[in-house]
Scaffold this motif. Structure first.
Motif, mmCIF file in Angstrom:
data_model
loop_
_atom_site.group_PDB
_atom_site.id
_atom_site.type_symbol
_atom_site.label_atom_id
_atom_site.label_comp_id
_atom_site.label_asym_id
_atom_site.label_seq_id
_atom_site.Cartn_x
_atom_site.Cartn_y
_atom_site.Cartn_z
ATOM 1 N N ILE A 99 44.764 12.593 -14.651
ATOM 2 C CA ILE A 99 45.140 13.801 -13.913
ATOM 3 C C ILE A 99 46.421 13.602 -13.119
ATOM 4 O O ILE A 99 47.359 14.406 -13.221
ATOM 5 C CB ILE A 99 43.993 14.237 -12.984
ATOM 6 C CG1 ILE A 99 42.818 14.749 -13.814
ATOM 7 C CG2 ILE A 99 44.457 15.319 -12.017
ATOM 8 C CD1 ILE A 99 41.570 15.006 -13.005
ATOM 9 N N PHE A 100 46.481 12.548 -12.317
ATOM 10 C CA PHE A 100 47.595 12.399 -11.384
ATOM 11 C C PHE A 100 48.834 11.760 -12.007
ATOM 12 O O PHE A 100 49.957 12.075 -11.609
ATOM 13 C CB PHE A 100 47.151 11.612 -10.158
ATOM 14 C CG PHE A 100 46.115 12.330 -9.354
ATOM 15 C CD1 PHE A 100 46.378 13.576 -8.809
ATOM 16 C CD2 PHE A 100 44.871 11.772 -9.151
ATOM 17 C CE1 PHE A 100 45.422 14.252 -8.078
ATOM 18 C CE2 PHE A 100 43.906 12.437 -8.403
ATOM 19 C CZ PHE A 100 44.189 13.678 -7.872
ATOM 20 N N ARG A 101 48.671 10.871 -12.956
ATOM 21 C CA ARG A 101 49.832 10.200 -13.552
ATOM 22 C C ARG A 101 50.356 10.953 -14.767
ATOM 23 O O ARG A 101 51.551 11.114 -14.938
ATOM 24 C CB ARG A 101 49.458 8.760 -13.944
ATOM 25 C CG ARG A 101 50.511 8.016 -14.702
ATOM 26 C CD ARG A 101 51.685 7.637 -13.786
ATOM 27 N NE ARG A 101 52.613 6.777 -14.474
ATOM 28 C CZ ARG A 101 53.791 7.168 -14.939
ATOM 29 N NH1 ARG A 101 54.172 8.411 -14.776
ATOM 30 N NH2 ARG A 101 54.576 6.331 -15.562
ATOM 31 N N TYR A 102 49.450 11.399 -15.625
ATOM 32 C CA TYR A 102 49.867 12.008 -16.880
ATOM 33 C C TYR A 102 49.736 13.531 -16.900
ATOM 34 O O TYR A 102 50.103 14.158 -17.880
ATOM 35 C CB TYR A 102 49.092 11.391 -18.048
ATOM 36 C CG TYR A 102 49.393 9.922 -18.197
ATOM 37 C CD1 TYR A 102 50.629 9.498 -18.644
ATOM 38 C CD2 TYR A 102 48.451 8.964 -17.858
ATOM 39 C CE1 TYR A 102 50.927 8.153 -18.768
ATOM 40 C CE2 TYR A 102 48.732 7.618 -17.971
ATOM 41 C CZ TYR A 102 49.981 7.218 -18.425
ATOM 42 O OH TYR A 102 50.263 5.889 -18.536
ATOM 43 N N GLY A 103 49.189 14.118 -15.864
ATOM 44 C CA GLY A 103 49.121 15.574 -15.758
ATOM 45 C C GLY A 103 48.216 16.247 -16.768
ATOM 46 O O GLY A 103 48.441 17.408 -17.121
ATOM 47 N N VAL A 104 47.197 15.563 -17.217
ATOM 48 C CA VAL A 104 46.239 16.151 -18.158
ATOM 49 C C VAL A 104 45.436 17.217 -17.415
ATOM 50 O O VAL A 104 45.102 17.062 -16.242
ATOM 51 C CB VAL A 104 45.309 15.066 -18.745
ATOM 52 C CG1 VAL A 104 44.302 15.666 -19.703
ATOM 53 C CG2 VAL A 104 46.123 13.988 -19.433
ATOM 54 N N LEU B 270 37.550 16.680 -17.659
ATOM 55 C CA LEU B 270 36.118 16.866 -17.425
ATOM 56 C C LEU B 270 35.333 16.753 -18.728
ATOM 57 O O LEU B 270 34.293 16.086 -18.786
ATOM 58 C CB LEU B 270 35.869 18.221 -16.757
ATOM 59 C CG LEU B 270 34.455 18.517 -16.322
ATOM 60 C CD1 LEU B 270 33.982 17.493 -15.305
ATOM 61 C CD2 LEU B 270 34.372 19.913 -15.737
ATOM 62 N N GLY B 271 35.832 17.368 -19.788
ATOM 63 C CA GLY B 271 35.162 17.276 -21.081
ATOM 64 C C GLY B 271 35.148 15.856 -21.622
ATOM 65 O O GLY B 271 34.127 15.384 -22.141
ATOM 66 N N ALA B 272 36.285 15.169 -21.506
ATOM 67 C CA ALA B 272 36.354 13.792 -21.991
ATOM 68 C C ALA B 272 35.432 12.877 -21.195
ATOM 69 O O ALA B 272 34.765 12.007 -21.765
ATOM 70 C CB ALA B 272 37.799 13.293 -21.911
ATOM 71 N N CYS B 273 35.375 13.071 -19.883
ATOM 72 C CA CYS B 273 34.492 12.248 -19.051
ATOM 73 C C CYS B 273 33.023 12.533 -19.348
ATOM 74 O O CYS B 273 32.205 11.613 -19.360
ATOM 75 C CB CYS B 273 34.786 12.477 -17.572
ATOM 76 S SG CYS B 273 36.339 11.734 -17.033
ATOM 77 N N ALA B 274 32.698 13.788 -19.586
ATOM 78 C CA ALA B 274 31.317 14.132 -19.921
ATOM 79 C C ALA B 274 30.919 13.478 -21.247
ATOM 80 O O ALA B 274 29.830 12.899 -21.359
ATOM 81 C CB ALA B 274 31.153 15.646 -20.007
ATOM 82 N N LEU B 275 31.806 13.550 -22.225
ATOM 83 C CA LEU B 275 31.525 12.925 -23.521
ATOM 84 C C LEU B 275 31.412 11.414 -23.390
ATOM 85 O O LEU B 275 30.490 10.801 -23.938
ATOM 86 C CB LEU B 275 32.621 13.292 -24.520
ATOM 87 C CG LEU B 275 32.472 12.723 -25.921
ATOM 88 C CD1 LEU B 275 31.208 13.261 -26.588
ATOM 89 C CD2 LEU B 275 33.698 13.047 -26.747
ATOM 90 N N ALA B 276 32.323 10.809 -22.623
ATOM 91 C CA ALA B 276 32.264 9.362 -22.418
ATOM 92 C C ALA B 276 30.991 8.959 -21.684
ATOM 93 O O ALA B 276 30.373 7.943 -22.006
ATOM 94 C CB ALA B 276 33.494 8.895 -21.649
ATOM 95 N N GLY B 277 30.570 9.747 -20.717
ATOM 96 C CA GLY B 277 29.341 9.453 -19.992
ATOM 97 C C GLY B 277 28.122 9.521 -20.881
ATOM 98 O O GLY B 277 27.222 8.675 -20.795
#
Length: 111
Positions: free
Chosen positions: A87-92, A98-105
């Motif tokens: 979010i902060f470095r690459y501006g995603v 949120l979707g990627a983190c949910a999938l990774a979790g």
């Protein structure tokens, strides 16, 4: 009624109040209070996600949450750091992260 409905219905009136000099100070104080509440919730959720055990210290009218460092969930920590970097470095965008983190979790919990 859902709280967001009240926010959407009242937002146009609040914007008109911002131009009123007498109420501008009150609106600033309310905004600061809301930011404080959101920060408090972020810290509370962060501690309870990253640590399996969180102790509570009370004294002098205060309550302080103290995490048990031995109960650190390394996967949650790494996932949080990756999300902050995205979010902060690459501006995603927030929804993609949120979707990627949910999938990774979900994948990590299945392993």
């Amino acid at each position: 009624m859902p709280c967001f409905l009240w926010i959407f219905l009242g937002a146009p009136y609040v914007e008109r109040l911002r131009d009123n000099a007498a109420l501008s100070g009150a609106m600033t104080a309310i905004t600061a209070a809301v930011v404080g509440v959101v920060l408090n919730l972020a810290v509370w959720f962060g501690l309870h996600v990253m640590f399996a055990e969180v102790d509570e210290w009370r004294g002098a009218g205060l309550r302080l949450l103290i995490p048990d460092l031995a109960s650190l969930d390394v996967a949650a920590l790494l996932l949080s750091l990756a999300a902050m970097l995205a979010i902060f470095r690459y501006g995603v965008g927030m929804l993609k992260v949120l979707g990627a983190c949910a999938l990774a979790g979900v994948l990590l919990s299945l392993l």
